[in-house]
Design an enzyme around this catalytic site. Structure first.
Site, PDB file in Angstrom:
ATOM      1  N   ASP A 343      -3.330  12.872  -4.538  1.00 27.39           N
ATOM      2  CA  ASP A 343      -3.099  11.625  -4.047  1.00 27.39           C
ATOM      3  C   ASP A 343      -2.682  11.832  -2.675  1.00 27.39           C
ATOM      4  O   ASP A 343      -1.845  12.806  -2.417  1.00 27.39           O
ATOM      5  CB  ASP A 343      -2.038  10.811  -4.634  1.00 27.39           C
ATOM      6  CG  ASP A 343      -2.684  10.120  -6.043  1.00 27.39           C
ATOM      7  OD1 ASP A 343      -3.787  10.099  -5.956  1.00 27.39           O
ATOM      8  OD2 ASP A 343      -1.881  10.115  -7.184  1.00 27.39           O
ATOM      9  N   THR A 411       1.261  -8.959  -3.688  1.00 21.10           N
ATOM     10  CA  THR A 411       0.914  -9.082  -5.000  1.00 21.10           C
ATOM     11  C   THR A 411      -0.759  -8.378  -5.042  1.00 21.10           C
ATOM     12  O   THR A 411      -1.167  -8.373  -4.033  1.00 21.10           O
ATOM     13  CB  THR A 411       0.565 -10.320  -5.901  1.00 21.10           C
ATOM     14  OG1 THR A 411      -0.344 -11.109  -5.278  1.00 21.10           O
ATOM     15  CG2 THR A 411       1.864 -10.884  -6.048  1.00 21.10           C
ATOM     16  N   ARG A 415      -2.927  -9.586  -2.040  1.00 20.49           N
ATOM     17  CA  ARG A 415      -2.882  -8.342  -1.050  1.00 20.49           C
ATOM     18  C   ARG A 415      -2.540  -8.628   0.175  1.00 20.49           C
ATOM     19  O   ARG A 415      -2.751  -8.380   1.221  1.00 20.49           O
ATOM     20  CB  ARG A 415      -4.466  -7.779  -1.064  1.00 20.49           C
ATOM     21  CG  ARG A 415      -4.873  -6.852  -2.278  1.00 20.49           C
ATOM     22  CD  ARG A 415      -6.154  -6.402  -1.928  1.00 20.49           C
ATOM     23  NE  ARG A 415      -7.181  -7.290  -1.819  1.00 20.49           N
ATOM     24  CZ  ARG A 415      -8.209  -7.092  -0.858  1.00 20.49           C
ATOM     25  NH1 ARG A 415      -8.343  -5.962  -0.252  1.00 20.49           N
ATOM     26  NH2 ARG A 415      -9.040  -7.918  -0.502  1.00 20.49           N
ATOM     27  N   SER A 417       1.658 -10.321   2.095  1.00 27.91           N
ATOM     28  CA  SER A 417       3.019 -10.766   1.822  1.00 27.91           C
ATOM     29  C   SER A 417       3.442 -11.590   3.069  1.00 27.91           C
ATOM     30  O   SER A 417       2.744 -11.773   3.974  1.00 27.91           O
ATOM     31  CB  SER A 417       4.084  -9.443   1.863  1.00 27.91           C
ATOM     32  OG  SER A 417       4.123  -8.689   2.956  1.00 27.91           O
ATOM     33  N   ASP A 564      -4.155   6.113 -14.472  1.00 29.35           N
ATOM     34  CA  ASP A 564      -4.487   7.584 -13.984  1.00 29.35           C
ATOM     35  C   ASP A 564      -4.687   8.209 -15.485  1.00 29.35           C
ATOM     36  O   ASP A 564      -5.245   9.495 -15.534  1.00 29.35           O
ATOM     37  CB  ASP A 564      -3.174   8.021 -13.510  1.00 29.35           C
ATOM     38  CG  ASP A 564      -3.127   7.764 -12.140  1.00 29.35           C
ATOM     39  OD1 ASP A 564      -4.274   7.496 -11.350  1.00 29.35           O
ATOM     40  OD2 ASP A 564      -2.088   7.943 -11.537  1.00 29.35           O
TER      41      ASP A 564
END
Lengths: 724, 557
Positions: A343, A411, A415, A417, A564
């Site tokens: 990642d 959220t 997407r 804030s 995952d």
């Protein structure tokens, strides 16, 4: 095509900061005399033939020891030791051989016992956390009506009686009674019993940090937990079994090596069994103790003695680094990995992106952008939000202190804030397409502005940064785009070197990120990864793993979220973060207690080291046989064929001393190599060919030369014995 | 001078083999992989009811090999027992059952051990219908099994390893038959006889009568060498002037023995798609060959003693027309391939020199070994080497992209167990069973003492490794040796074949792992060295004690 990007203010970063990497001090890797002595009783107990049977090489030695002991007892009544190879044998010869053969077996058991003993200490401390506690069992939990379980009836039961699916309430000061997921509430938890890390961690319902482990202590607040493990199969139970080596199964490579060693032993058994009939033709038949000595010297006792200790110690090394492997197979697979999926956030780059630059669109005042961006970030707890405020302050923004505004949190759906100010105006920041859509709800966007925005976003993406678009809306309803904040991803120091190291080991790294391809490409180039997967969804990740596996690759990855889990299960080596969900931990075959994704690289190294140690000692063991032949063959037959004395290149004192010296060397070398078996051989990442050359030189050539010196030295001492 | 001649001779041989390597290797790769059949082949497939395009699993392939070989044994046995009523039998009687069994097994297993004197035992019909046919097909079976193993490496997740009947037919029709015809013509030109005239009685100058044998020798000789068979038409084998008249025919026979075994690595490299792998295997074979040849040549040139001094060299048992150098090269070639033909008597080599042919066989006939059997033996050793080396670099060992796991190692380990067990057990039993020992000592061994031991050891080494050469000086036509050596030949041939085919099946069912920098490269000098090392060390550790009791004790006196 719009280049407005999908970037978001990382939802990942909103959790508690990851626990710092720690060099754990669970057990020192050097062994001392005290450990050896402590393991001695266990080593003797392991002489039980029913246990020895599992190690065919050492079993042969034990049978030989028993046989020579019997002969040593009977011989005095039969008129002393039998002549061997046409020569006389000293009276104490058989006793000496028997004694050293028993020592050989005990030394082998000692290696295993020492390795197990280290795990045992760890298991004992873990066991203390398993002592049964009281659990507050919720009867008839109703998730919809009473999520906090405040009105439900709660009964106290023993934690040992909890089963899968039970719901319990845990309040501050109590121990979590079993493994589970928090389904309501948030709490800080002391996990030191498991991880050895004293700083408390925060766990909360929903999301990727909901898992709690039985035996850990809740320090604050009250949580409702659903138990996810059966009694006796909890995480701690499994850990105990692992560190004790109780559940240790032979790995494929260990199995294969065992087969090879067994078959070599059979060859040498045939050599020994057929020797006397053939030698008898030349009147050179050798006595039974000498035959046993020959056999023991030839079969690969060194590796046979240390093989299981190497395996246990390998697992132990992982545990020392706070990694729990659910099976030895996974550790071995780690050595074979050809692809690492990493990642980006937290592994390749620091988890927190830093604001670097405010870029206003044409016609927008720079200060206006800065004010809006800073205001909207004041209540944003993420590192990105804080860095925006910090950068704003540097450029002259004054923090208004308290602000009577409504915070609109980020959220996954919006997407974005931002805040709604008391005067009725708004500020929003977030992914380009989301903000653009928000603006368009009330106000059309001028194509020129759009072009300007796209150009800015693209420029930032190419720099490897994350563009964060800021927009404002007036109370009247008109909304407009102010500009873009450049969030820079900081690539970890030294990470490029580690990837280069991996590449030299033949391992490709693939960076996985939610970023757009442009950003991903830049970061990938900067970090030196071989490939990247941009705008990755869990499904993409799973598909990538499948694709690579079909091409014959072995894939390792880390993961923590429930989404995952499929990929973790699919990967050949799936390392779940301890902070992750139970689902992720179940799916992976390793758990990293420190939740440090870069540890994958260490795991690969340990896996390789484990295999190399086995290979090195096997090579050493077989190479030793050459010198032993030069000691024993002339000793066996020189009585009948004096010409064979030419082969006595070590100039050993007498036939009897030569044979005994070889046996003594054979036993002592096991003890000498125990530390190496436990520590593992040194491994420096390099291409396979150069690793091979180095190890062949040390353990192959070393294995040929060492016994010539060793046997000669032992012989100098043995020669002093009366009769030899 | 002698040494320079030896070097020159070896270089000539190397040059010729180098010229053959690519065309012959590529040709074999091409026709074993081809999907086209010749008309005569199609007819044959129809006759035996085989679909040439069908692929066999390893079990099915094995059943075909065993069935075909069993038929071969039965036929050769029957034809010997019926010799008395067959035409062209030169009046020889039927061959006794024990010897018939031994000979049948011997020729079907490509060993060609001869417990008898062919010139006074076998008529032309047995030689041509029985023995010569097996010379062709036993060699073709060996190559077929090797090709099946190579396919195992090359194929991904198929589980099949080709079609035995196709491999066998093509091996005979497209390789051995044309090769043998060509070779026979060359041998004829060199003076090897070819007739059906039987014995010719002549009166010599001194007035004595002599019975001179004839026979279809050139045609037999060609396949005897090309198929690494080694069963001679005459008792003296290639030392007989009718089989091997001149120094250059001797060299030609050496080339025939080595042509196919040394070219098969090319076929292997081509089929697995990496020619460097073929060079690596070739390198390991060649390295062992050169070292062994050098040792034997030096031992023989340095032969000490009164007789060598008087004769100007260790010429006992050697032909003047070949000399020490030519005999050493022939002996090395014959025992390092599984041929077993001789142009000099190995029994009469110097003590340490006599150990070399024995050691050559003990290596397991891999440098370059028999037709096919050499390649598959070397590949098994490569699997063992890869396993140890793979662990040393920290990866699950893999060879040509195939993982060497417990199953593969189990097969390879059993393979290296087979021949040492047969050799040592056979030799030990010859002395351990009192009745047998009495018979061996009184009837079989002509030279009591250390040399007698070497003779028995040599016989079992030769049989179990399917070489077929004899140390001479041992009467092997006794019930014990006919039976024990027959069993050793059977097990020494077919147990390894079972294991090789099982390995081929296991490999072909596997997927291929791509090579990375972390993968051990198996085409470099480093690996070649390691492969040679593993081969030599395994052999040395296994046989050191018996060698110490036999030739070493004799040589170091």
């Amino acid at each position: 095509m719009s280049t407005v990007t999908e970037a978001s203010t990382s939802p990942r970063g909103e959790g508690p900061a990851p626990t710092p990497v720690r060099q754990p001090k669970r057990a020192s890797s050097a062994i001392n005399l005290a450990q050896l002595v402590a393991a001695l009783p266990m080593a003797v107990r392991k002489l039980d033939p029913r246990l020895m049977w599992r190690n065919p090489v050492m079993f042969i030695v034990e049978v030989g020891a028993a046989l020579t002991t019997l002969l040593a007892i009977v011989e005095p009544f039969l008129g002393g030791p039998a002549r061997s190879g046409g020569g006389d044998v000293p009276a104490s010869f058989t006793v000496g051989i028997a004694f050293w053969l028993w020592l050989t077996v005990i030394f082998a058991n000692l290696a295993e016992a020492v390795a197990e003993g280290r795990g045992k200490a760890q298991a004992d401390s873990l066991r203390q956390t398993r002592t049964s506690t009281n659990a507050n069992l919720v009867a008839g939990y109703d998730e919809a009506a009473d999520a906090a379980a405040e009105r439900a009836s709660v009964s106290a039961v023993s934690s040992a009686d909890l089963t899968l699916g039970d719901t319990v309430v845990v309040t501050a000061g109590e121990l979590v009674p079993g493994d589970g997921d928090i389904i309501w509430g948030i709490a800080s938890i002391d996990e030191s019993a498991i991880t050895g890390e004293s700083a408390p961690v925060v766990r909360e319902s929903g999301g990727d940090r909901s898992a709690v482990t039985g035996g850990t202590r809740v320090l604050s607040d009250r949580i409702v937990v659903r138990i996810t493990s059966k009694p006796g199969e909890t995480f701690v139970d499994r850990m105990i079994a692992l560190v004790e080596g109780a559940s240790r199964q032979k790995t494929p490579n260990e199995l294969a090596l065992n087969i090879l060693l067994a078959s070599l032993s059979i060859v040498f058994l045939v050599v020994t069994l057929t020797l006397n009939p053939i030698a008898g033709y030349s009147a050179a038949a050798v006595s039974l103790p000498v035959l046993v000595a020959l056999l023991v010297c030839l079969i690969p006792t060194t590796i046979g003695a240390l093989l299981s200790a190497i395996g246990i110690a390998g697992m132990d090394r992982l545990v020392q680094r706070n990694v729990l492997a659910m099976s030895g197979r996974a550790v071995e697979a780690a050595g074979d990995v050809t692809i690492l999926l990493l990642d980006k956030t937290g592994t390749i780059t620091y988890g927190n992106r830093q604001a670097r630059e405010f870029t206003p669109l044409a016609g927008v005042d720079n200060d206006e952008l800065i004010d809006a961006a800073a205001l909207s970030s004041l209540s944003d707890p993420t590192p990105e939000g804080k860095s925006i405020v910090d950068l704003a302050i540097e450029t002259g923004f004054r923090n208004p202190g308290t602000l009577d505004a409504v915070v609109v949190p980020f959220t996954a759906q919006t997407r974005m804030s931002g805040i709604d100010l008391p005067d009725g105006s708004f500020v929003r920041k977030g992914a380009g397409s989301a903000v653009l859509a928000w603006v368009r709800e009330t106000t059309p966007v001028d194509p020129a502005v759009l072009d300007d925005l796209n150009a800015t976003v693209e420029r930032i993406s190419e720099l490897g940064g994350t563009p964060l678009v800021v927009a404002a809306g007036s109370a009247a309803g008109a909304r407009r785009i102010l500009g873009v904040v450049y969030l820079k991803d900081i690539v970890k120091e030294g990470i490029a070197e580690r990837f280069a190291e991996l590449r030299s080991m033949g391992i490709r790294t693939i960076m996985v990120t939610g970023d757009n391809p442009l950003t991903a490409k830049t970061i990938a180039a900067e970090a030196g990864v071989d490939d990247f997967l941009a705008e990755a969804t869990p499904e993409d990740k799973l598909a990538l793993i499948r694709r690579e596996q079909e091409g014959g690759n072995l894939v390792a990855m880390t993961g923590d979220g429930t989404n995952d889990a499929p990929a973790l299960a699919q990967a050949d080596v799936g390392v779940a973060m301890n902070t992750g969900t139970s689902a992720a931990k179940e799916a992976g075959n390793m758990v990293d207690l420190d939740s440090d994704p870069t540890k994958l690289i260490d795991i690969v190294r340990i896996g390789k080291q484990l295999l190399i140690t086995r290979g090195a000692l096997t090579t050493f063991s077989i190479a030793n046989d050459i010198a032993k032949y030069f000691a024993i063959i002339p000793a066996m037959f020189a009585g009948v064929f004096p010409g064979l004395a030419v082969l006595n290149v070590m100039q050993l004192h007498s036939p009897a001393s030569a044979i005994l010296s070889a046996i003594i060397f054979n036993a002592i070398i096991i003890v000498v190599l125990i530390p190496l078996a436990l520590r593992g051989v040194t491994y420096r990442p390099a291409a396979a060919a150069s690793v091979l050359s180095r190890n062949l030189l040390i353990y192959g050539l070393g294995g040929v030369i060492a016994p010539f010196l060793g046997i000669k030295l032992v012989d100098l001492v043995v020669a002093l014995l009366p009769g030899f | 001078m002698d040494l320079w001649f030896a070097v020159l001779q070896a270089l000539t041989l190397a040059l010729v083999l180098a010229l053959i390597y690519r065309p012959l290797g590529d040709y074999m790769a091409a026709f074993y992989q081809s999907s086209r059949d010749l008309r005569i082949e199609r007819g044959f497939y129809r006759l035996i009811g085989v679909n040439p395009r069908s692929q066999q699993t390893w079990q099915s392939y094995l059943r075909s090999v065993l069935a075909f070989s069993l038929l071969g044994v039965l036929f050769v046995y029957a034809i010997q027992r019926a010799q008395a009523v067959l035409p062209y039998s030169l009046g020889f009687p039927a061959i006794p059952s024990g010897l018939s069994f031994n000979t049948a097994v011997s020729f079907v297993t490509n060993t060609n051990w001869q417990s008898y004197s062919p010139d006074v035992t076998m008529g032309y019909s047995v030689q041509m219908l029985g023995l010569a046919v097996q010379n062709f097909v036993s060699a073709a079976v060996g190559i077929a099994v090797a090709i099946a193993l190579v396919r195992g490496f090359a194929q991904r997740r198929t589980g099949t390893i080709g079609n035995f009947w196709v491999d066998l037919t093509r091996g005979v029709l497209r390789l051995l038959l044309p090769g043998a015809v060509l070779a026979a013509v060359v041998l004829l030109a060199g003076g090897v006889i070819q007739n059906l005239t039987g014995f010719t009685d002549v009166t010599t100058i001194t007035g004595a009568t002599q019975s001179i044998p004839g026979g279809p020798v050139a045609s037999q000789e060609a396949i005897k060498m090309l198929g690494t068979n080694g069963g001679g038409f005459f008792n003296a084998n290639s030392a007989h002037p009718f089989e091997n008249p001149t120094a250059w025919t001797s060299m030609f026979q050496i080339i025939l023995m080595l042509a196919i075994p040394f070219s098969l690595p090319r076929t292997f490299g081509t089929i697995v798609g990496d020619k460097r792998q073929g060079y690596a295997i070739l390198g390991a074979m060649a390295a062992i060959f050169v070292v062994s040849l050098t040792a034997l040549t030096l031992f023989e040139l340095g032969g000490a003693g009164t007789a060598p001094l008087a004769a100007g060299g260790a010429m006992e048992g050697k032909e003047q027309r070949f000399g020490i150098i030519g005999s050493a090269l022939f002996g090395t070639t014959s025992t390092l391939t599984s041929t077993g033909a001789v142009n000099s008597m190995h029994d009469s080599f110097t003590s340490l020199g006599g150990m070399m042919p024995m050691l050559n066989m003990m290596l397991g006939e891999v440098a370059p070994g028999g037709t096919g059997s050499g390649l598959y033996g070397m590949l098994i050793l490569a699997v063992i080497t890869v396993f140890i080396a793979g662990l040393l670099v920290g990866r699950t060992p893999e060879y040509l992209g195939k993982k060497i796991g417990p199953r593969e190692i189990k097969i390879a380990s059993l393979y290296i167990l087979v021949t040492p067990t047969l050799v040592l057990a056979g030799t030990a039993l010859s002395f351990a069973i009192p009745a047998v020992r009495a018979d061996v000592e009184s009837t079989s061994i002509w030279n009591p003492g250390l040399h007698g031991l070497s003779e028995v050891l040599y016989a079992f080494t030769s049989a179990a490794n399917n070489n077929g050469s004899a140390f001479a000086g041992l009467t092997a036509n006794t019930p014990w040796f006919n039976t024990a050596l027959g069993v050793a030949m059977l097990l020494g041939r077919f147990l390894p074949i079972v294991l090789v085919l099982a390995l081929a099946g296991a490999l072909s069912a596997q997927d291929t792992v791509p090579a990375t920098r972390g993968t051990l490269p198996t085409h470099r000098t480093q690996f070649v060295g390691l492969l040679v090392g593993v081969t030599v060390i395994i052999t040395a550790l296994t046989y050191f004690p018996v060698l110490a009791l036999g030739p070493l004790a004799e040589g170091l006196q």
